[in-house]
Design a protein around this motif. Structure first.
Motif, short mmCIF file in Angstrom:
data_model
loop_
_atom_site.label_atom_id
_atom_site.label_comp_id
_atom_site.label_asym_id
_atom_site.label_seq_id
_atom_site.Cartn_x
_atom_site.Cartn_y
_atom_site.Cartn_z
N GLN A 241 -7.65 4.69 -4.52
CA GLN A 241 -8.07 5.60 -3.91
C GLN A 241 -7.83 6.51 -4.11
O GLN A 241 -6.27 7.59 -4.18
CB GLN A 241 -7.99 5.78 -2.42
CG GLN A 241 -8.42 4.08 -1.77
CD GLN A 241 -8.68 4.14 -0.14
OE1 GLN A 241 -8.62 4.68 0.30
NE2 GLN A 241 -8.08 2.48 -0.28
N SER B 146 0.47 -1.32 0.08
CA SER B 146 0.20 -0.20 0.26
C SER B 146 1.24 0.80 -0.18
O SER B 146 1.65 1.47 0.46
CB SER B 146 -0.50 -0.39 1.52
OG SER B 146 -1.62 1.00 1.20
N TYR C 71 -8.73 1.33 -12.29
CA TYR C 71 -8.09 0.03 -10.96
C TYR C 71 -8.96 0.08 -9.87
O TYR C 71 -8.82 0.99 -8.85
CB TYR C 71 -6.81 0.97 -10.32
CG TYR C 71 -5.99 0.75 -11.51
CD1 TYR C 71 -5.48 -0.75 -11.32
CD2 TYR C 71 -5.52 1.22 -12.65
CE1 TYR C 71 -4.31 -0.87 -11.90
CE2 TYR C 71 -4.11 1.40 -13.30
CZ TYR C 71 -3.97 0.23 -13.83
OH TYR C 71 -2.41 0.08 -14.18
N PRO C 72 -10.26 -0.37 -10.33
CA PRO C 72 -11.32 -0.60 -8.79
C PRO C 72 -10.99 -0.88 -7.45
O PRO C 72 -10.57 -2.37 -8.61
CB PRO C 72 -12.44 -1.31 -9.70
CG PRO C 72 -11.85 -1.53 -11.10
CD PRO C 72 -11.10 -1.22 -11.44
N GLY C 73 -11.05 -0.82 -6.75
CA GLY C 73 -10.58 -1.80 -5.75
C GLY C 73 -9.26 -0.97 -5.40
O GLY C 73 -8.82 -1.45 -3.99
N ARG C 74 -8.20 -0.81 -6.26
CA ARG C 74 -7.04 -0.61 -5.62
C ARG C 74 -6.27 0.38 -6.20
O ARG C 74 -5.13 0.91 -5.29
CB ARG C 74 -6.34 -1.21 -7.02
CG ARG C 74 -6.18 -3.53 -6.77
CD ARG C 74 -5.26 -3.40 -8.41
NE ARG C 74 -3.89 -2.78 -7.76
CZ ARG C 74 -3.01 -3.21 -8.73
NH1 ARG C 74 -3.11 -3.49 -9.96
NH2 ARG C 74 -1.63 -2.66 -8.30
N ASP D 224 -1.00 -1.38 -4.74
CA ASP D 224 -2.39 -0.83 -4.88
C ASP D 224 -1.49 0.59 -4.15
O ASP D 224 -1.10 1.11 -3.00
CB ASP D 224 -3.72 -1.02 -3.10
CG ASP D 224 -4.36 -1.83 -3.59
OD1 ASP D 224 -3.65 -2.74 -5.05
OD2 ASP D 224 -4.46 -3.06 -2.49
#
Length: 340
Positions: free
Chosen positions: A84, A37, A79-82, A58
């Motif tokens: 923000q 992350s 990149y949905p979910g990975r 991510d």
């Protein structure tokens, strides 16, 4: 002195296609990998974020410019979910760290080429527009500072943040002119400065370049934000996490250099005493000196000519004190006093 978005020759210059600066070096020092992350504290056009995502990590990205947030919609879709994306100053980045901490933080300091290219943002005097310069598009503008600040305060702003040798002369000329008519546009201010301090044949930059740089740094509290962001990254990174910072002029680089030196662990006390007190090592430097862009990149991308990269690996030591005195920041007037 140079400005993020160009080299010394065109510090507040014309349109430049956005290219992520020192991308290869950033990825080398950040070492993103699947399952990690990583926080990109200066999203901009998303160059670093996309490359980190492609490497498998991510990404949590921040930017205080609403335009940058709006421009990140495509990356969110890819990149949905990975991925923000949050509208926030990077000085608050620790608020967005996951419970276990971050594996990396990357900061690319300064104004972007996209912001310079937008005339209505007021960053460039070569593109006439309102004298604004606010990255967050809120708060005190450059026009507020120029039209309301005391001459002594303008002199210190231009002198410290722009290293302008004619700071006092320009500040006094501003005071005289604003009594007749307030400054409203970028070319209005730049034109007056050019009259007061004419450009010499040997000058590589426009006479107003350093003043515009100083105003931008002051309006956006760029040095204070950077100092706070470094402390925030220290709190947010897990042991083994990496902090990578790319700067574009000497004021920024000096802050980052002093920060890593302070966090590297050093002995303190009198040399005449038998025991020395050693401060904890909070970051291990990844390189002894600042890393510069390669010759090929500097030749192709003017934004890379003055870039410097510094980095470190977080140790298991607890976060240190948030002591701003280590940065020796200039004591300037409180900008909140200039609100209309």
């Amino acid at each position: 002195m140079t400005d993020h978005g160009s080299g010394t020759d065109d510090a507040i210059g014309g349109p430049i296609r956005h290219i992520p600066v020192m991308l290869a070096e950033v990825l080398e020092h950040l070492a993103p990998a699947s399952g990690q992350s990583i926080l990109d504290g200066t999203f901009g056009a998303g160059g670093y974020s996309r490359a980190i995502l492609e490497a498998g990590a991510d990404v949590i990205a921040l930017d205080r410019d609403p335009n940058a947030i709006a421009g990140g919609a495509a990356l969110l879709a890819d990149y949905p979910g990975r991925f923000q994306l949050h509208h926030s100053n990077f000085s608050e980045l620790d608020r967005f760290a996951p419970e276990g901490g971050l594996d990396g933080v990357v900061l690319d300091i300064g104004v972007s080429s996209m912001q310079i290219d937008e005339a209505d943002r007021g960053f460039s005097f070569q593109r006439n527009g309102p004298l604004d310069m606010r990255m967050a598009q809120a708060g005190v503008s450059a026009a507020d500072v120029v039209n309301r600040a005391k001459v002594s305060d303008l002199t210190r702003i231009f002198g410290f943040l722009g290293e302008e040798r004619q700071a006092g002369r320009i500040a006094r000329a501003i005071e005289k002119r604003r009594l007749e008519k307030p400054f409203e546009t970028t070319r209005d201010l730049a034109g007056m400065i050019e009259i007061v301090t004419p450009r010499k044949m040997t000058d590589k930059i426009h006479p107003a370049t350093r003043v515009f740089q100083a105003l931008r740094i002051y309006v956006n509290n760029e040095l204070g934000e950077l100092a706070d962001a470094l402390f925030a990254a220290e709190r947010a990174l897990k042991p083994g996490g990496r902090l990578v910072v790319v700067t574009f002029h000497s004021l920024e680089d000096r802050i980052v250099k002093r920060y890593f030196a302070d966090r590297a662990g050093k002995a303190s006390g009198s040399r005449h005493l038998p025991e020395m007190v050693r401060a904890p090592e909070i970051f291990k430097p990844l390189s002894r000196q600042a890393v510069a862009a390669g010759e090929a990149e500097a030749a192709e991308n003017p934004r890379a000519r003055s870039a410097k990269l510094r980095s470190g690996i977080r140790t298991e030591a607890p976060a240190g004190r948030t002591d701003l005195s280590i940065f020796d920041l200039p004591d300037l007037a409180d900008i909140e006093r200039l609100k209309g």
